[in-house]
Design a protein around this motif. Structure first.
Motif, PDB file in Angstrom:
ATOM      1  N   ARG A  79       0.822  -1.214   0.000  1.00  0.00           N
ATOM      2  CA  ARG A  79       0.000   0.000   0.000  1.00  0.00           C
ATOM      3  C   ARG A  79       0.859   1.269   0.000  1.00  0.00           C
ATOM      4  N   ASN A  97      -1.726 -13.719   7.925  1.00  0.00           N
ATOM      5  CA  ASN A  97      -1.036 -13.167   9.098  1.00  0.00           C
ATOM      6  C   ASN A  97      -0.950 -14.125  10.289  1.00  0.00           C
ATOM      7  N   GLY A 119     -11.023  -5.532  11.189  1.00  0.00           N
ATOM      8  CA  GLY A 119     -11.803  -6.580  11.834  1.00  0.00           C
ATOM      9  C   GLY A 119     -12.704  -5.882  12.846  1.00  0.00           C
ATOM     10  N   GLU A 133     -14.464  -9.827   9.719  1.00  0.00           N
ATOM     11  CA  GLU A 133     -13.352  -9.184   9.003  1.00  0.00           C
ATOM     12  C   GLU A 133     -13.885  -8.265   7.902  1.00  0.00           C
ATOM     13  N   ILE A 141      -7.202  -3.364  16.197  1.00  0.00           N
ATOM     14  CA  ILE A 141      -6.147  -2.474  15.710  1.00  0.00           C
ATOM     15  C   ILE A 141      -4.752  -3.089  15.735  1.00  0.00           C
TER      16      ILE A 141
HETATM   17  C1  G1P Z   1      -5.479  -6.980   9.936  1.00  0.00           C
HETATM   18  C2  G1P Z   1      -6.575  -7.772  10.663  1.00  0.00           C
HETATM   19  C3  G1P Z   1      -7.782  -6.861  10.978  1.00  0.00           C
HETATM   20  C4  G1P Z   1      -7.312  -5.640  11.744  1.00  0.00           C
HETATM   21  C5  G1P Z   1      -6.189  -4.922  10.982  1.00  0.00           C
HETATM   22  C6  G1P Z   1      -5.627  -3.789  11.846  1.00  0.00           C
HETATM   23  O1  G1P Z   1      -5.956  -6.623   8.655  1.00  0.00           O
HETATM   24  O2  G1P Z   1      -6.964  -8.899   9.894  1.00  0.00           O
HETATM   25  O3  G1P Z   1      -8.739  -7.591  11.728  1.00  0.00           O
HETATM   26  O4  G1P Z   1      -8.410  -4.771  11.948  1.00  0.00           O
HETATM   27  O5  G1P Z   1      -5.115  -5.819  10.676  1.00  0.00           O
HETATM   28  O6  G1P Z   1      -4.587  -3.099  11.213  1.00  0.00           O
HETATM   29  P1  G1P Z   1      -4.991  -6.051   7.472  1.00  0.00           P
HETATM   30  O7  G1P Z   1      -4.900  -4.569   7.696  1.00  0.00           O
HETATM   31  O8  G1P Z   1      -3.683  -6.747   7.602  1.00  0.00           O
HETATM   32  O9  G1P Z   1      -5.711  -6.392   6.204  1.00  0.00           O
END
Ligand code: G1P
Length: 308
Positions: A18, A114, A175, A195, A209
């Protein structure tokens, strides 16, 4: 009270897509926020919270993280010989932080998702709970976020998710927990996590977070997911799935975190974190605030000229 937590995992094998092209050659964890790279904020938060065993899970191209935390005796000697003791002290302090946090590095192996880095690090956990912190969140808080999570674990002896209030319009980035009960001190009993739901489907106004207390039961769920992946070679290994599976039969909590949160993993969040930490800097902040005002006034003035 449950035993406290002394281990933490920082998954740092991600591509930082990103933030491309900024992260083409520089790991996103090494981008500066204020006068420290992002990941140093996370490591400081952990060490300040009493964590003495940090595993950083890396992939190719992340060598700069190791370089940053490594001792540099030659550089320090040179700086001292040149009378630059303040720089020498600053360089030594970073290596000392890494020593206090006993940082070790592990290569990520296994399916996408993850949950994989957590499982990679889990061999060393035994029966202990661990903290998992994403490396791209920066927190400014009186009590570090990690410490707030540890306290929640000490009260509950259950997995805990770090939560912040969220505007529902942002639900597709996070999430979102399903809240069963609102307890004292920002502690919430959860029944699961959806999610990235659409705003109309968001089960609450909180976002997960990127901070978790993970217990051996969740690790077992990740192992089970990986076993299924090995059989079928489909799907990915996500912490959220493991937490949901676990929460279907056992207690999981959320802790609403007090403090300011900057998500540096996206361009806007990164710039906001940069700006906020520059303006809060004890030495440079006041001058920068004046400069921002000057630039703002100048822009307003130009706007007025163009319009007239
Ligand atoms: C991950 C988690 C998500 C959370 C987020 C916070 O998502 O799966 O539940 O809210 O980190 O940064 P990602 O941002 O890796 O898609």
């Amino acid at each position: 009270m449950s035993p406290t937590i002394r281990r933490a995992v920082i998954p740092a094998a991600g591509l930082g897509s990103r933030l491309l092209p900024l992260t083409k050659a520089t790991p996103k964890e090494m981008l500066p926020v204020g006068d420290q790279p992002v990941i140093e904020h996370t490591v400081r938060e952990l060490v300040d919270s009493g964590i003495t065993d940090i595993t950083i899970v890396v992939s190719g191209g992340k060598g700069l993280i190791q370089d940053h935390f490594r001792p540099n005796p030659g550089l320090v000697e040179q700086l001292r010989a040149d009378g630059k003791d303040a720089y020498a002290d600053a360089v030594e302090e970073v290596a000392d932080l890494a020593r206090r946090g006993h940082i070790t590095y592990l290569d990520q192996h296994g399916p996408y998702g993850n949950g994989t880095p957590v499982l990679n690090a889990a061999r060393a956990f035994g029966d202990e709970p661990v903290l998992v912190l994403w490396p791209d969140d920066v927190f400014v808080a009186k009590v570090p976020r990690a410490q707030q999570l540890i306290r929640a674990y000490e009260k509950t002896a259950c997995p805990v998710l770090a939560l912040m209030p969220m505007d529902r319009s942002e639900s597709q980035r996070y999430g979102v927990p399903v809240v069963k009960e609102d307890l004292d001190g920002g502690l919430l009993r959860l029944t699961g996590l959806v999610e990235k739901p659409k705003p109309e489907d968001a089960p609450s106004s909180y976002a997960a977070i990127g901070g978790y207390v993970i217990t051996p039961g969740i690790i077992d769920e990740l192992r089970e997911q990986t076993r299924r992946w090995q059989e079928h070679r489909t799907g990915e290994i996500y912490l959220t799935d493991a937490i949901n599976e676990y929460a279907s039969t056992r207690a999981v909590y959320g802790q609403v975190i007090q403090g300011r949160w900057y998500d540096t993993g996206n361009p806007v969040g990164y710039l906001v974190a940069q700006m906020a930490s520059a303006l809060a800097h004890p030495e440079y902040g006041p001058a920068l605030r004046g400069l921002v005002k000057e630039l703002d006034d100048a822009d307003a003035g130009e706007g007025a000229t163009a319009a007239s």
